[in-house]
Structures are given as C-alpha cells and as structure tokens.
Design an enzyme around this catalytic site. Structure first.
Site, mmCIF file in Angstrom:
data_model
loop_
_atom_site.group_PDB
_atom_site.id
_atom_site.type_symbol
_atom_site.label_atom_id
_atom_site.label_comp_id
_atom_site.label_asym_id
_atom_site.label_seq_id
_atom_site.Cartn_x
_atom_site.Cartn_y
_atom_site.Cartn_z
ATOM 1 N N GLY A 85 3.611 6.698 14.629
ATOM 2 C CA GLY A 85 4.393 8.021 14.766
ATOM 3 C C GLY A 85 5.006 8.172 16.099
ATOM 4 C CG ASN A 166 -1.526 17.131 19.381
ATOM 5 O OD1 ASN A 166 -0.154 17.675 19.441
ATOM 6 N ND2 ASN A 166 -1.663 16.413 20.355
ATOM 7 C CD GLN A 194 -3.129 15.488 14.548
ATOM 8 O OE1 GLN A 194 -3.979 15.638 13.944
ATOM 9 N NE2 GLN A 194 -3.135 14.397 15.480
ATOM 10 C CB SER A 214 0.903 7.888 12.779
ATOM 11 O OG SER A 214 0.357 6.996 13.393
ATOM 12 C CG HIS A 216 -3.878 6.092 13.624
ATOM 13 N ND1 HIS A 216 -4.734 6.906 14.660
ATOM 14 C CD2 HIS A 216 -2.784 6.348 14.054
ATOM 15 C CE1 HIS A 216 -4.040 7.163 15.597
ATOM 16 N NE2 HIS A 216 -2.880 6.954 15.310
ATOM 17 C CB THR A 252 7.766 -10.435 10.149
ATOM 18 O OG1 THR A 252 8.550 -11.585 10.370
ATOM 19 C CG2 THR A 252 6.842 -10.645 8.725
ATOM 20 C CB CYS A 364 -1.577 10.276 24.006
ATOM 21 S SG CYS A 364 -1.510 9.666 22.420
#
Length: 420
Positions: A85, A166, A194, A214, A216, A252, A364
């Site tokens: 994200g 979040n 979120q 994102s 995860h 890649t 974070c």
C-alpha cells in the site's frame, strides 16, 4: 468485575495468547498459502522469460490480475502490482502531482487523518512547491462532502481521502467525494488498504481514478499490493528498468505474492457477510464490557451497533445518544477506546505480558511519543489520545478471545490507575 482481584485466574491463563491487532497485519490464510506454494517450488519461472516456465508464470500473474479486476469491477489493464500500500500511495500522489503540474495545477487536497503513506508524500510535494490543503474531519473522523467541495480550487489536481481509517475504522463517503471531484475535473485517489477485502468495492460506482491496496490486511502475503489506475489516465513510470507492468514498474514480478493476494481477496469477499456477522458480535461484547469502565471513551463513528444501553452513562454514549453504527459506517472489527488516567504504552506492555496483542494506533507509528494525528484531528485532547488503544478483530478470533479481552483489560486499567 473491575473491582475483583483476578490475578489468580490470570496466572492460570498465561499460556493463552490473543492477537487483537488485525488492522496492523493478518495471518496468511491457508487458501492463500496453498495457492502460493507451487509458485515457490516447481513453478519458479521468471514471467519475462519466453520459454515454457516463463510463460506459465506469466499466465499466473495475468490470471491473478484478471481475478482482482473482476472482484473490484475494474479492467485488468487498470491493475498495477506493487510491493504494498505504501508504494501504491506514493505512486498515485507522485504521478497525479506530476500530471497536474504540466497543466499548471499544483494544488493537492488530502484529509488530515490519512495514513503517513499519503501525508508524508504530500509534505514532500509541499517542499517541491505544491500547495496542500489538509481537510478537517468531524469528531467521528468523517470528511464531509461540503468541506471538500469548498476546498477545491481551479488549480486543484488531486484529492486523496482514505476509504476507511486505520485507527478508528471510520468508513468515508468516498462515492460522494469522488463524484464531487469528477464534477470539478479533479482526480480522486483513495487509500483502500484497510477497506479491501472487508467492504465491497465496486469501481463502477466509486468513480476513483486511483485506489491503493495491500494484501496482508486481508490474510494475503506481506510485500504485495496493487494500484488501480483508471483507464484513460496516462500512467507515469515508477521504476525504470525492464518492461514489467506495461513498462511502468520495472522488476521481476512477485509471482507467489500476486497469486496469493488474488486468492486471499477472493476468499475474503466470498465469506464477507458470514464473517462480518460473527465479528460484529465479538466486537459488541468487548465494546459493552470496556465501555462500562468508568472514564472510558469510544472514538469514531458513534456507539457500537447494539451497545447503546450497555454504553449508557459513558461520555461516548452521551455524545452519540440514539445512534447505532453498522459496518456501513465503521469497519466491523475496529474498536478504538481511550481511558482516563492511563498511558497507552504502559497498558500495551501490561497486556502483552498477560497475553494480549493490541496497539495504540497505526503499526507504522509504534514507539512514537506524539499523540495520534487522527485523534487530534478529531478534537480529542492530547492527554486522552495518549491513553488510547485500538482493538481490531476478525474472523480468526474466537469467542474465547473476546472473553479473555473482557476479563484482562478492565483489570489492567484498574491496576494501572491504582499505581498512578
């Protein structure tokens, strides 16, 4: 319950561990893992290679792209894979700012409660000569459409407002905000990190130009995400090098991550209704117990659904009397509560020792000494903001988890207050 010495019971339960910080990250689902494994072992080809192994990997990447696009009601060519994200947010802001500058538009609008993956790029653009407006929010953390409309100027290039916050879980009126931007010829970006996998995102209804995700956050792998760029926008290159991602992001491709992300997103949306019903009930129980603690305050969109009676007498209930919050207003697993006379850091450490993982806000920002910028923007005092914890639940939590939270947290608050 708070007045009872529960130390003996707690000692017997020290082997139990409750993870209640799902907004920070989630465990990798079995479905996602099983989808990923073949691309970590026998199908290890480079998607850019022309031989069979490469073509097989390329097919997997494009199949995942098509699946994600279908789930969001978008086109496959509008999905660009990223490392997560933060990269997607940065790419969107930098790209829109550069495009705006070419036509003399150097004004950007972001909400005051954005994740730092948006706020910090915005500050960087300010240093480069852009003018940035930070939209205020209501006491519940909502960006009002009329506030946005009043802030738009002839030189506004981009508006960025997160889909769901979040920290306090507030879901923004993003469709209305995007429509205002469309009417004024302004690009609209939403950080949906979120929200994705937890709310239905229909890009035929949400007229966003950019959307960040994102993996995860919905039981996909870490290090993988994507940026949606609406068809018709001239996408600027993020990384120079090879021809990956239509020449816009060299490097890649993370084939296992991309495949796992698509599988996790599909699974999360298929099970959404069932899991939301379960998670809402867990949250209701925990909210009822914690908001019965004297000097507790719920932050965000009103009183929890079904908790009006239980929360009666608290400041939060008094502020939002007669209201109820459904998943349409707040992420169903989010519970953000402040406690008078408590330092969140001490509470988190105490709970960690007792087997509970929660946070004081954004992962974070862990270790930050300043009060949450989100809570401050909502008008919450720095002292109260520093006594705030965020509990975030999902379908991997259990009834036993909820009962453990309801047992340990009130005791922890009482003990810390007595020590103070």
């Amino acid at each position: 319950m708070g007045g009872v010495d529960t130390a003996p019971e707690m000692e017997r339960m020290t082997d139990m561990r409750v993870y209640a910080d799902q907004a920070a990250t989630t465990s990798l689902s079995k479905t996602a893992l099983e989808a990923m494994l073949p691309w970590m072992t026998e199908n290890f080809g480079n998607p850019s290679a022309l031989y069979e192994e490469g073509r097989t990997a390329r097919d997997a990447v494009e199949t995942a792209r098509e699946k994600i696009a279908h789930l969001l009601h978008a086109k496959a060519k509008e999905i660009y894979f990223t490392s997560g994200g933060t990269e997607a947010d940065n790419w969107a802001l930098q790209m829109a700012a550069a495009a705006g500058a070419r036509t003399g538009k150097k004004h950007i609008i972001v909400s005051a409660i954005e994740h730092h993956a948006v706020l910090n790029p915005a500050k960087s653009l300010e240093r480069q000569g852009f003018r940035v407006t930070y939209l205020p929010v209501t006491s519940e953390g909502v960006v009002l459409p009329e506030t946005l409309e009043a802030a738009i100027c002839p030189d506004t290039a981009l508006v960025s407002v997160m889909y769901a916050n979040n920290e306090v879980g507030t879901i923004q009126p993003v469709e209305e905000l995007a429509e205002i931007c469309r009417m004024h010829g302004v690009w609209f970006h939403t950080d949906a990190v979120q929200a994705a996998g937890h709310v239905e995102i229909d890009l035929t209804k949400l007229q966003a130009d950019f959307l960040s995700v994102s993996a995860h956050k919905f039981h996909g792998p870490k290090g993988c995400g994507f940026l949606y760029v609406k068809n018709g926008f001239r996408t600027e290159s993020l990384l120079e090098g090879g021809a990956q991602e239509k020449g816009k992001r060299a490097g890649t491709e993370n084939v296992p991550g991309i495949v796992g992300m698509a599988a996790a997103l599909e699974e999360s949306l298929i099970k959404r209704d069932k899991k939301d019903t379960f998670v809402l009930e867990l949250r209701r129980q925990v909210a009822e117990r914690l908001l019965s603690i004297e000097g507790s305050h719920l932050n965000g969109c009103g009183v929890m659904e079904g908790d009006e009676g239980a929360a009666a007498g608290t400041d939060a209930a008094a502020r939002h009397a007669g209201t109820a919050v459904s998943r349409a207003d707040r992420l169903c697993g989010n519970l953000n509560i402040s406690f008078d006379g408590i330092e969140a850091e001490a509470l988190l450490l105490y709970l960690d020792m007792k087997g509970i993982s929660v946070s004081a806000g954004a992962a974070c920002s862990a270790g930050a000494l300043e009060p949450s910028h989100v809570l401050t923007a909502m008008g919450i005092s720095p002292e109260l903001a520093k006594g705030t914890i965020r509990i975030s639940l999902d379908e991997t939590n259990t009834q036993a988890d909820a009962e453990f939270l309801m047992k340990v947290i009130p005791d922890a608050v009482a003990r810390l207050r007595s020590m103070a």
